[in-house]
Design a protein around this motif. Structure first.
Motif, PDB file in Angstrom:
ATOM      1  N   PRO A 149      -9.549  13.695  -9.266  1.00 20.42           N
ATOM      2  CA  PRO A 149     -10.167  13.437  -7.949  1.00 20.42           C
ATOM      3  C   PRO A 149      -9.316  13.967  -6.795  1.00 20.42           C
ATOM      4  O   PRO A 149      -8.820  13.221  -5.961  1.00 20.42           O
ATOM      5  N   ALA A 209     -10.852   3.560 -13.163  1.00 22.13           N
ATOM      6  CA  ALA A 209     -11.082   4.020 -11.786  1.00 22.13           C
ATOM      7  C   ALA A 209     -12.475   4.573 -11.580  1.00 22.13           C
ATOM      8  O   ALA A 209     -12.915   4.711 -10.433  1.00 22.13           O
ATOM      9  N   ASP A 222     -11.989   9.897  -1.557  1.00 23.35           N
ATOM     10  CA  ASP A 222     -11.087   9.918  -2.712  1.00 23.35           C
ATOM     11  C   ASP A 222      -9.851  10.769  -2.453  1.00 23.35           C
ATOM     12  O   ASP A 222      -8.716  10.339  -2.689  1.00 23.35           O
ATOM     13  N   LEU A 268      -5.864   5.417  -5.643  1.00 29.07           N
ATOM     14  CA  LEU A 268      -5.575   6.841  -5.792  1.00 29.07           C
ATOM     15  C   LEU A 268      -4.332   7.243  -5.007  1.00 29.07           C
ATOM     16  O   LEU A 268      -4.231   8.357  -4.494  1.00 29.07           O
ATOM     17  N   GLY A 314      -1.303   5.677  -8.625  1.00 29.96           N
ATOM     18  CA  GLY A 314      -2.664   5.528  -9.117  1.00 29.96           C
ATOM     19  C   GLY A 314      -3.171   6.783  -9.787  1.00 29.96           C
ATOM     20  O   GLY A 314      -3.839   6.731 -10.829  1.00 29.96           O
ATOM     21  N   MET A 315      -2.867   7.943  -9.211  1.00 27.68           N
ATOM     22  CA  MET A 315      -3.285   9.209  -9.800  1.00 27.68           C
ATOM     23  C   MET A 315      -2.576   9.457 -11.127  1.00 27.68           C
ATOM     24  O   MET A 315      -3.182   9.930 -12.094  1.00 27.68           O
ATOM     25  N   LEU A 337      -4.164   7.379 -13.619  1.00 32.35           N
ATOM     26  CA  LEU A 337      -5.465   7.915 -14.013  1.00 32.35           C
ATOM     27  C   LEU A 337      -5.304   8.951 -15.124  1.00 32.35           C
ATOM     28  O   LEU A 337      -6.106   8.989 -16.069  1.00 32.35           O
ATOM     29  N   LYS A 376      -7.429   9.314   0.073  1.00 32.74           N
ATOM     30  CA  LYS A 376      -6.592   8.239  -0.466  1.00 32.74           C
ATOM     31  C   LYS A 376      -5.296   8.801  -1.028  1.00 32.74           C
ATOM     32  O   LYS A 376      -4.209   8.265  -0.793  1.00 32.74           O
ATOM     33  N   TYR A 377      -5.429   9.888  -1.801  1.00 37.70           N
ATOM     34  CA  TYR A 377      -4.219  10.468  -2.380  1.00 37.70           C
ATOM     35  C   TYR A 377      -3.374  11.195  -1.335  1.00 37.70           C
ATOM     36  O   TYR A 377      -2.160  11.009  -1.246  1.00 37.70           O
ATOM     37  N   ALA A 403     -11.045   2.278  -6.337  1.00 40.32           N
ATOM     38  CA  ALA A 403     -10.070   2.985  -7.164  1.00 40.32           C
ATOM     39  C   ALA A 403      -8.773   3.209  -6.384  1.00 40.32           C
ATOM     40  O   ALA A 403      -8.797   3.605  -5.216  1.00 40.32           O
TER      41      ALA A 403
END
Length: 294
Positions: free
Chosen positions: A68, A22, A206, A82, A86-87, A90, A209-210, A80
């Protein structure tokens, strides 16, 4: 492991960098020995553990990656992923990039990393310490979490929220940090945590996104309950007096894990490492040393 992925020569307290799929992730590292990885929540970084790390026993390698979540200083790749998964991925990628094994993973505030088992990415994790964090259907957590989610969905909302955190009396409101920590948080630390999201639109990208991930409560519960399949020891170190992470979730998490144990940090809010660093360090230290003796 390639030296391109990891720097090992930095002095304690100096941030190092690793490369993940990422993007670049910074981390702090102290000590040598079995790895203990400390995570953090939204709009904070590794420094949330600063008061605890010096109180922990020698003989361990304490690693604190900066996720992030808005206080990171290096934006991730534009593409990436996120989302929640995704997190979580990561976190696993960070453990891979550092080639860590037999990890003790310490969760706090952000609960996504509890899902490593449900995603089949927990092979490097041998033990867990779970401080008050999101779990089951409590995503985003309580009033502060819901307000943060609303802020990122409004134009300029995340910038406004970060600026409000810098004002002491506003910071102490329940909708911001009033229910997250009981003791005052110094302005310098808050400025450090809010500078990146105020300064760099890529950092805002970033964290947005989360924070705009859509959550299905049934799926969140299912992924949390996958901890039944985690075979390592788990210490759930809950703060029963906090008003954001339900008190019942602590014992419930400890009962899920086949080798779970429950302990309490009374008189602390969610961020017990800020409210009661000595008690938190004592409990985590005893857990770590018992594990190495075993």
């Amino acid at each position: 492991m390639s030296e391109l992925n990891r720097k090992t020569s930095a002095a304690p307290g100096v941030l190092q960098r690793i490369e993940t799929p990422a993007g670049t992730v910074e981390y702090a590292e102290d000590g040598e020995g079995p790895p203990v990885v400390f995570l953090h929540g939204l709009l904070m970084d590794h420094a949330v553990w600063d008061d605890v790390i010096p109180l922990l026993p020698n003989g361990f390698r304490y690693i604190r990656p900066i996720l992030p979540l808005g206080s990171h200083r290096i934006p991730l790749n534009e593409d990436a992923v996120l989302s929640m998964d995704g997190m979580v991925g990561l976190v696993a990628d960070i453990l891979d990039a550092l080639d860590l094994r037999d990890v003790t993973l310490v969760h706090s505030d952000w609960g996504g990393s509890l899902f490593l088992t449900s995603l089949g990415r927990d092979e490097r994790v041998a033990r867990m310490v779970v401080l008050p964090c999101e779990a089951f259907e409590n995503f985003p957590p309580g009033l502060p979490g819901k307000m943060a989610t609303l802020a990122v969905r409004l134009p300029g909302g995340i910038t406004l929220a970060a600026r409000q955190l810098r004002v002491g009396w506003l910071r102490r409101l329940p909708v911001l940090w009033g229910w997250m920590v009981d003791k005052p948080v110094d302005d310098e630390r808050i400025r450090r945590w809010t500078d990146p999201v105020l300064r760099d639109p890529r950092i805002r990208r970033d964290v947005t996104k989360y924070a705009t991930t859509s959550f299905d409560p049934a799926e969140l519960v299912r992924k949390t309950e996958a901890l039944r399949g985690f075979g390592g020891e788990v210490l759930v170190l809950w703060s029963p007096d906090n008003r954001v992470m339900p008190p019942a979730h602590g014992p419930r998490l400890a009962e899920l894990a086949p080798r779970g144990r429950y302990a309490e940090i009374p008189g602390a809010a969610v961020l017990s490492m800020l409210d009661e660093p000595q008690a938190v360090a004592r409990e985590i230290g005893a857990f770590l040393t018992a594990a190495t003796r075993g």
